[in-house]
Design a protein around this motif. Structure first.
Motif, PDB file in Angstrom:
ATOM      1  N   ARG A  82       0.818  -1.226   0.000  1.00 29.06           N
ATOM      2  CA  ARG A  82       0.000   0.000   0.000  1.00 29.06           C
ATOM      3  C   ARG A  82       0.845   1.266   0.000  1.00 29.06           C
ATOM      4  O   ARG A  82       0.340   2.364   0.208  1.00 29.06           O
TER       5      ARG A  82
ATOM      6  N   GLN B 285       0.488   5.705   0.745  1.00 29.98           N
ATOM      7  CA  GLN B 285       0.892   6.129   2.089  1.00 29.98           C
ATOM      8  C   GLN B 285       1.998   7.191   2.077  1.00 29.98           C
ATOM      9  O   GLN B 285       2.108   7.993   2.998  1.00 29.98           O
TER      10      GLN B 285
ATOM     11  N   ASP C 131       8.687  -6.559   2.812  1.00 30.07           N
ATOM     12  CA  ASP C 131       7.984  -7.490   1.913  1.00 30.07           C
ATOM     13  C   ASP C 131       7.445  -6.732   0.702  1.00 30.07           C
ATOM     14  O   ASP C 131       6.837  -5.670   0.849  1.00 30.07           O
TER      15      ASP C 131
ATOM     16  N   SER D 195       3.827 -18.859  -1.051  1.00 29.84           N
ATOM     17  CA  SER D 195       2.761 -18.026  -0.478  1.00 29.84           C
ATOM     18  C   SER D 195       1.427 -18.565  -0.964  1.00 29.84           C
ATOM     19  O   SER D 195       1.270 -18.843  -2.162  1.00 29.84           O
ATOM     20  N   ASN D 196       0.501 -18.717  -0.040  1.00 31.54           N
ATOM     21  CA  ASN D 196      -0.869 -19.142  -0.373  1.00 31.54           C
ATOM     22  C   ASN D 196      -0.911 -20.526  -1.014  1.00 31.54           C
ATOM     23  O   ASN D 196      -1.827 -20.814  -1.794  1.00 31.54           O
TER      24      ASN D 196
ATOM     25  N   GLN E 107       3.822 -17.815   3.107  1.00 27.91           N
ATOM     26  CA  GLN E 107       3.200 -16.528   3.466  1.00 27.91           C
ATOM     27  C   GLN E 107       1.692 -16.656   3.263  1.00 27.91           C
ATOM     28  O   GLN E 107       1.236 -16.921   2.149  1.00 27.91           O
TER      29      GLN E 107
ATOM     30  N   SER F  46      -2.078  -9.417   5.827  1.00 21.36           N
ATOM     31  CA  SER F  46      -3.339  -8.802   6.277  1.00 21.36           C
ATOM     32  C   SER F  46      -3.702  -9.209   7.705  1.00 21.36           C
ATOM     33  O   SER F  46      -4.811  -9.695   7.967  1.00 21.36           O
TER      34      SER F  46
ATOM     35  N   VAL G 247      -4.609  -7.437  10.091  1.00 22.29           N
ATOM     36  CA  VAL G 247      -5.831  -6.750  10.559  1.00 22.29           C
ATOM     37  C   VAL G 247      -6.836  -6.658   9.409  1.00 22.29           C
ATOM     38  O   VAL G 247      -7.629  -5.716   9.326  1.00 22.29           O
TER      39      VAL G 247
ATOM     40  N   GLY H  24      -6.489  -6.087   6.325  1.00 20.52           N
ATOM     41  CA  GLY H  24      -6.338  -4.979   5.383  1.00 20.52           C
ATOM     42  C   GLY H  24      -7.096  -3.738   5.843  1.00 20.52           C
ATOM     43  O   GLY H  24      -7.405  -2.857   5.039  1.00 20.52           O
TER      44      GLY H  24
ATOM     45  N   SER I  29       0.440  -1.070   7.646  1.00 16.58           N
ATOM     46  CA  SER I  29       0.170   0.340   7.942  1.00 16.58           C
ATOM     47  C   SER I  29       1.376   1.199   7.560  1.00 16.58           C
ATOM     48  O   SER I  29       2.528   0.768   7.653  1.00 16.58           O
TER      49      SER I  29
ATOM     50  N   LYS J  88       1.619   4.076   9.244  1.00 20.81           N
ATOM     51  CA  LYS J  88       1.630   5.008  10.382  1.00 20.81           C
ATOM     52  C   LYS J  88       2.505   4.494  11.533  1.00 20.81           C
ATOM     53  O   LYS J  88       2.363   3.351  11.966  1.00 20.81           O
TER      54      LYS J  88
ATOM     55  N   ARG K 143       0.850   2.989  14.709  1.00 23.87           N
ATOM     56  CA  ARG K 143       0.269   1.657  14.487  1.00 23.87           C
ATOM     57  C   ARG K 143       1.357   0.591  14.359  1.00 23.87           C
ATOM     58  O   ARG K 143       1.192  -0.533  14.844  1.00 23.87           O
TER      59      ARG K 143
HETATM   60  N1  LIG Z   1       1.166 -13.020  -0.203  1.00 23.36           N
HETATM   61  C1  LIG Z   1       0.041 -12.432  -0.489  1.00 23.36           C
HETATM   62  O1  LIG Z   1      -0.788 -12.937  -1.263  1.00 23.36           O
HETATM   63  C2  LIG Z   1      -0.270 -11.102   0.128  1.00 23.36           C
HETATM   64  C3  LIG Z   1      -1.569 -10.560   0.031  1.00 23.36           C
HETATM   65  C4  LIG Z   1      -1.803  -9.327   0.635  1.00 23.36           C
HETATM   66  C5  LIG Z   1      -0.781  -8.665   1.313  1.00 23.36           C
HETATM   67  N2  LIG Z   1       0.475  -9.206   1.370  1.00 23.36           N
HETATM   68  C6  LIG Z   1       1.571  -8.528   2.094  1.00 23.36           C
HETATM   69  O2  LIG Z   1       1.138  -8.286   3.412  1.00 23.36           O
HETATM   70  C7  LIG Z   1       1.305  -6.908   3.727  1.00 23.36           C
HETATM   71  C8  LIG Z   1       0.272  -6.489   4.719  1.00 23.36           C
HETATM   72  O3  LIG Z   1      -1.041  -6.647   4.175  1.00 23.36           O
HETATM   73  P1  LIG Z   1      -2.147  -5.561   4.498  1.00 23.36           P
HETATM   74  O4  LIG Z   1      -1.666  -4.214   4.103  1.00 23.36           O
HETATM   75  O5  LIG Z   1      -3.423  -6.040   3.955  1.00 23.36           O
HETATM   76  O6  LIG Z   1      -2.098  -5.658   6.116  1.00 23.36           O
HETATM   77  P2  LIG Z   1      -2.928  -5.064   7.286  1.00 23.36           P
HETATM   78  O7  LIG Z   1      -1.915  -4.596   8.293  1.00 23.36           O
HETATM   79  O8  LIG Z   1      -3.959  -6.050   7.700  1.00 23.36           O
HETATM   80  O9  LIG Z   1      -3.716  -3.799   6.695  1.00 23.36           O
HETATM   81  C9  LIG Z   1      -3.131  -2.538   6.538  1.00 23.36           C
HETATM   82  C10 LIG Z   1      -4.243  -1.548   6.258  1.00 23.36           C
HETATM   83  O10 LIG Z   1      -5.066  -1.450   7.416  1.00 23.36           O
HETATM   84  C11 LIG Z   1      -5.119  -0.107   7.851  1.00 23.36           C
HETATM   85  N3  LIG Z   1      -5.068  -0.074   9.319  1.00 23.36           N
HETATM   86  C12 LIG Z   1      -4.158  -0.667  10.119  1.00 23.36           C
HETATM   87  N4  LIG Z   1      -4.435  -0.417  11.423  1.00 23.36           N
HETATM   88  C13 LIG Z   1      -5.520   0.348  11.416  1.00 23.36           C
HETATM   89  C14 LIG Z   1      -6.279   0.960  12.453  1.00 23.36           C
HETATM   90  N5  LIG Z   1      -5.964   0.802  13.749  1.00 23.36           N
HETATM   91  N6  LIG Z   1      -7.373   1.682  12.099  1.00 23.36           N
HETATM   92  C15 LIG Z   1      -7.703   1.831  10.797  1.00 23.36           C
HETATM   93  N7  LIG Z   1      -7.010   1.305   9.768  1.00 23.36           N
HETATM   94  C16 LIG Z   1      -5.927   0.570  10.080  1.00 23.36           C
HETATM   95  C17 LIG Z   1      -3.873   0.554   7.274  1.00 23.36           C
HETATM   96  O11 LIG Z   1      -4.092   1.946   7.103  1.00 23.36           O
HETATM   97  P3  LIG Z   1      -2.948   3.020   7.552  1.00 23.36           P
HETATM   98  O12 LIG Z   1      -1.838   2.909   6.569  1.00 23.36           O
HETATM   99  O13 LIG Z   1      -3.722   4.306   7.461  1.00 23.36           O
HETATM  100  O14 LIG Z   1      -2.559   2.678   8.946  1.00 23.36           O
HETATM  101  C18 LIG Z   1      -3.738  -0.161   5.941  1.00 23.36           C
HETATM  102  O15 LIG Z   1      -4.576   0.412   4.963  1.00 23.36           O
HETATM  103  C19 LIG Z   1       1.216  -6.208   2.360  1.00 23.36           C
HETATM  104  O16 LIG Z   1       1.831  -4.949   2.362  1.00 23.36           O
HETATM  105  C20 LIG Z   1       1.949  -7.192   1.498  1.00 23.36           C
HETATM  106  O17 LIG Z   1       3.352  -6.975   1.635  1.00 23.36           O
HETATM  107  C21 LIG Z   1       0.719 -10.417   0.793  1.00 23.36           C
END
Ligand SMILES: NC(=O)c1ccc[n+]([C@@H]2O[C@H](COP(=O)([O-])OP(=O)(O)OC[C@H]3O[C@@H](n4cnc5c(N)ncnc54)[C@H](OP(=O)(O)O)[C@@H]3O)[C@@H](O)[C@H]2O)c1
Length: 309
Positions: A29, A33, A56, A167-168, A189, A219, A221, A223, A274, A276, A279
């Motif tokens: 993301r 950001q 990552d 992954s997956n 992953q 993910s 949280v 996403g 995130s 931030k 967080r």
């Molecule tokens: N292998 C795969 O297939 C796969 C798939 C998806 C992701 N990934 C990897 O996993 C990483 C993490 O995934 P993810 O970004 O989905 O993880 P995540 O940490 O579940 O979600 C992050 C999102 O949640 C928001 N968020 C976090 N805490 C919050 C809070 N307290 N209140 C409101 N919003 C909050 C963040 O916004 P803010 O930035 O505003 O805090 C951001 O948009 C990715 O960057 C990627 O590297 C891998």
């Protein structure tokens, strides 16, 4: 001596695998950001100061064009210092894009040609000589295991990849590729969170424990869905997580979700998405917080009571 809950641990992903930071930062993301290279570089420096040294990414990350995240991240890594970080990237997803006019449909490709092309492109985009950990991103149902394993082993022998993972992938597909690889599969992953409990009951985490690798958790949280969704069931889960957070002195439901993941004996390492600082700092503390067994089960019961039947 008591553990410093604000310190990021180091995790050996497999006995012959890479050592990564116990909280990983995900770049999927980052384009929404950070609006400049300077900001992103500052962020990487800050992560490093906290002890988050593992980044990552994936070949397909970037909008509107795939590969643009690797390129922008690579520029920031060069400024912050390549040696400070372990870089994880992924190959195998084929998106429809103006950069890939040959792609008529979204698909997955673990052919030797694609793995090699993708690795060389990632090295170029990231501006590095070696990828610390290369993952097969999503299952290619047409995978020829000998061909895929041969390509990955060759890239390791050439010094382009240090370690491999997946992954997956289902456990049967991991076993299949592992049976042909010379190198060990050092991680899987996966998605895992209070919103997505499948790995605790479908054999995914059992496999990690049996084979001795640590999963990486994406993910954690949901996403952001866990925090923002209006869905009644998710709102009820969020309230429970908020109570749990209070009990353990954590910042809020997102942090309780990370402590929930960390409690599983498979030792999954959260990839925090995130941008931030508060967080991310909260996630570090959460990853070091051990939930009581019954508090963990209360979260399971709220998400999926059928697991108790
Ligand atoms: N292998 C795969 O297939 C796969 C798939 C998806 C992701 N990934 C990897 O996993 C990483 C993490 O995934 P993810 O970004 O989905 O993880 P995540 O940490 O579940 O979600 C992050 C999102 O949640 C928001 N968020 C976090 N805490 C919050 C809070 N307290 N209140 C409101 N919003 C909050 C963040 O916004 P803010 O930035 O505003 O805090 C951001 O948009 C990715 O960057 C990627 O590297 C891998």
């Amino acid at each position: 001596m008591s553990k410093d809950v604000n310190a990021v641990s180091r995790v050996r992903m497999h006995r012959n695998g890479p050592e990564l930071s116990g909280v990983i930062w995900g770049s999927m993301r980052m384009q929404s950001q950070f609006s400049s290279l300077g900001q992103l570089t500052e962020h990487l420096n800050w992560l490093h100061e906290q002890g988050i040294t593992t980044l990552d990414t994936a070949s397909v990350y970037g909008h509107p064009d795939p590969f643009s995240v690797e390129e922008e991240l690579g520029e920031a890594i060069a400024r912050a210092g390549r040696d400070k970080f372990e870089i994880v990237t992924k190959c195998g997803i084929q998106r429809i894009s103006r950069l890939r006019p040959e792609n008529r449909v979204r698909h997955f490709d673990f052919s030797a040609k694609e793995i090699r092309n993708s690795t060389e492109r990632s090295l170029r985009k990231l501006g590095i000589d070696e990828i610390d950990l290369m993952l097969l991103h999503r299952p290619d149902y047409l995978m020829d295991p000998d061909e895929t394993a041969g390509a990955l082993d060759a890239l390791i022998a050439e010094g382009k990849i240090r370690h491999v993972g997946v992954s997956n992938l289902s456990v049967s597909r991991i076993d299949l590729i592992a049976s042909r690889l010379k190198a060990p599969v050092t991680t899987n992953q996966i998605e895992f969170s209070p919103l997505h409990l499948d790995p605790i009951s479908d054999g995914t985490l059992d496999h990690a424990l049996r084979e001795g690798y640590k999963p990486m958790i994406w993910s954690p949280v949901g996403g952001g869905r866990l925090l923002k969704s209006d869905d009644e069931q998710i709102a009820a889960l969020r309230s429970l997580l908020a109570e749990t957070a209070q009990t353990y002195g954590l910042a809020g439901p997102a942090e309780a979700a990370i402590a929930f993941i960390a409690r599983h004996p498979a030792g999954g390492v959260p990839i925090v998405g995130s941008g931030k600082r508060d967080r991310i700092a909260g996630a570090i503390k959460a990853a070091n917080t051990e939930l009581d067994r019954q508090d963990w089960y209360a979260i399971v019961a709220k998400t999926n009571p059928s697991l108790f039947l």
